[in-house]
Design a protein around this motif. Sequence first.
Motif, PDB file in Angstrom:
ATOM      1  N   LEU A   1       0.859  -1.186   0.000  1.00  0.00           N
ATOM      2  CA  LEU A   1       0.000   0.000   0.000  1.00  0.00           C
ATOM      3  C   LEU A   1       0.891   1.230   0.000  1.00  0.00           C
ATOM      4  O   LEU A   1       1.831   1.317   0.789  1.00  0.00           O
ATOM      5  N   ILE A   2       0.612   2.146  -0.941  1.00  0.00           N
ATOM      6  CA  ILE A   2       1.286   3.441  -0.934  1.00  0.00           C
ATOM      7  C   ILE A   2       0.242   4.536  -0.908  1.00  0.00           C
ATOM      8  O   ILE A   2      -0.930   4.314  -1.233  1.00  0.00           O
ATOM      9  N   GLU A   3       0.694   5.708  -0.509  1.00  0.00           N
ATOM     10  CA  GLU A   3      -0.193   6.864  -0.418  1.00  0.00           C
ATOM     11  C   GLU A   3       0.583   8.088  -0.882  1.00  0.00           C
ATOM     12  O   GLU A   3       1.818   8.069  -0.919  1.00  0.00           O
ATOM     13  N   SER A   4      -0.124   9.150  -1.234  1.00  0.00           N
ATOM     14  CA  SER A   4       0.582  10.364  -1.602  1.00  0.00           C
ATOM     15  C   SER A   4       1.411  10.806  -0.406  1.00  0.00           C
ATOM     16  O   SER A   4       0.983  10.699   0.739  1.00  0.00           O
ATOM     17  N   GLY A   5       2.634  11.212  -0.669  1.00  0.00           N
ATOM     18  CA  GLY A   5       3.545  11.585   0.404  1.00  0.00           C
ATOM     19  C   GLY A   5       4.305  10.417   0.997  1.00  0.00           C
ATOM     20  O   GLY A   5       5.207  10.615   1.808  1.00  0.00           O
ATOM     21  N   ASN A   6       3.984   9.204   0.630  1.00  0.00           N
ATOM     22  CA  ASN A   6       4.679   8.003   1.104  1.00  0.00           C
ATOM     23  C   ASN A   6       4.789   7.049  -0.080  1.00  0.00           C
ATOM     24  O   ASN A   6       4.125   6.026  -0.147  1.00  0.00           O
ATOM     25  N   ILE A   7       5.628   7.437  -1.025  1.00  0.00           N
ATOM     26  CA  ILE A   7       5.743   6.735  -2.299  1.00  0.00           C
ATOM     27  C   ILE A   7       6.753   5.597  -2.213  1.00  0.00           C
ATOM     28  O   ILE A   7       7.515   5.499  -1.261  1.00  0.00           O
ATOM     29  N   SER A   8       6.787   4.804  -3.258  1.00  0.00           N
ATOM     30  CA  SER A   8       7.813   3.789  -3.442  1.00  0.00           C
ATOM     31  C   SER A   8       8.920   4.435  -4.270  1.00  0.00           C
ATOM     32  O   SER A   8       8.717   4.758  -5.433  1.00  0.00           O
ATOM     33  N   HIS A   9      10.092   4.647  -3.672  1.00  0.00           N
ATOM     34  CA  HIS A   9      11.200   5.330  -4.337  1.00  0.00           C
ATOM     35  C   HIS A   9      11.904   4.411  -5.335  1.00  0.00           C
ATOM     36  O   HIS A   9      11.758   3.185  -5.270  1.00  0.00           O
TER      37      HIS A   9
ATOM     38  N   GLY B   1      -8.494   0.990  -3.995  1.00  0.00           N
ATOM     39  CA  GLY B   1      -8.067   2.361  -3.786  1.00  0.00           C
ATOM     40  C   GLY B   1      -7.955   3.064  -5.127  1.00  0.00           C
ATOM     41  O   GLY B   1      -8.653   2.729  -6.088  1.00  0.00           O
ATOM     42  N   ASP B   2      -7.049   4.011  -5.207  1.00  0.00           N
ATOM     43  CA  ASP B   2      -6.850   4.788  -6.419  1.00  0.00           C
ATOM     44  C   ASP B   2      -5.839   4.095  -7.331  1.00  0.00           C
ATOM     45  O   ASP B   2      -5.122   3.188  -6.909  1.00  0.00           O
ATOM     46  N   ALA B   3      -5.779   4.554  -8.566  1.00  0.00           N
ATOM     47  CA  ALA B   3      -4.784   4.014  -9.497  1.00  0.00           C
ATOM     48  C   ALA B   3      -3.385   4.336  -8.989  1.00  0.00           C
ATOM     49  O   ALA B   3      -3.162   5.340  -8.321  1.00  0.00           O
TER      50      ALA B   3
ATOM     51  N   ALA C   1       9.819   3.113  -9.597  1.00  0.00           N
ATOM     52  CA  ALA C   1       9.193   3.740  -8.441  1.00  0.00           C
ATOM     53  C   ALA C   1       7.692   3.679  -8.678  1.00  0.00           C
ATOM     54  O   ALA C   1       7.238   3.448  -9.805  1.00  0.00           O
ATOM     55  N   SER C   2       6.900   3.911  -7.630  1.00  0.00           N
ATOM     56  CA  SER C   2       5.451   3.976  -7.825  1.00  0.00           C
ATOM     57  C   SER C   2       4.877   5.082  -6.958  1.00  0.00           C
ATOM     58  O   SER C   2       5.369   5.346  -5.860  1.00  0.00           O
ATOM     59  N   THR C   3       3.815   5.710  -7.490  1.00  0.00           N
ATOM     60  CA  THR C   3       3.227   6.877  -6.832  1.00  0.00           C
ATOM     61  C   THR C   3       1.710   6.881  -6.982  1.00  0.00           C
ATOM     62  O   THR C   3       1.161   6.235  -7.879  1.00  0.00           O
ATOM     63  N   VAL C   4       1.073   7.629  -6.115  1.00  0.00           N
ATOM     64  CA  VAL C   4      -0.324   8.023  -6.256  1.00  0.00           C
ATOM     65  C   VAL C   4      -0.370   9.530  -6.063  1.00  0.00           C
ATOM     66  O   VAL C   4       0.541  10.109  -5.467  1.00  0.00           O
ATOM     67  N   GLU C   5      -1.409  10.163  -6.533  1.00  0.00           N
ATOM     68  CA  GLU C   5      -1.487  11.621  -6.494  1.00  0.00           C
ATOM     69  C   GLU C   5      -2.635  12.099  -5.618  1.00  0.00           C
ATOM     70  O   GLU C   5      -3.563  11.352  -5.319  1.00  0.00           O
ATOM     71  N   ASP C   6      -2.575  13.362  -5.214  1.00  0.00           N
ATOM     72  CA  ASP C   6      -3.705  14.095  -4.627  1.00  0.00           C
ATOM     73  C   ASP C   6      -4.359  13.412  -3.427  1.00  0.00           C
ATOM     74  O   ASP C   6      -5.543  13.093  -3.459  1.00  0.00           O
TER      75      ASP C   6
END
Length: 155
Positions: A44-52, A67-69, A107-112
């Motif tokens: 699980l990742i969230e904005s502000g806590n990304i996979s670097h 959750g979100d994409a 890396a992986s991210t989510v936004e907003d």
Amino acid sequence: MTTKEEIINRLNLQPHPEGGYFHQSYASAETTGDKQLFTSIYFLIESGNISHFHRLTSDELWYYHGGDAITIHMIHPDGRYEVVKLGMNLEQGEVPQFLVPARTIFASTVEDAAWSFVGCMVAPGFTFDDFELFKAEELLPLYPKHEAVIRRYAL
């Protein structure tokens, strides 16, 4: 609707060194050489806590759960940058599963203020000996044309 906090607590997710939260959900009893045939985690990742940005020596197959994409950012061994969205909005080009090839920096991210819950299977199985986590200073000399992405998603 299940919240990210409920997922983290009920599935015993712990902070991952690359960012986000994880729990190894399965490790095969079978081996190939000195490794398990495959391993699988909840992630699980969230904005502000990304996979670097990091790299594995094995293939990693990602499965969208909820959750979100989630956006997977990849720098391939040939230097090519690629972005894939993992999710269920197929009309917008999202895919429900995706393979990150071995030796790809990603890396992986989510936004907003969003979060995403996925599963990841690694074959041959994951070990931290096969895991490299990158700082921007390590990647910039190798991939200067991707400076903006590297500065954003590397430690």
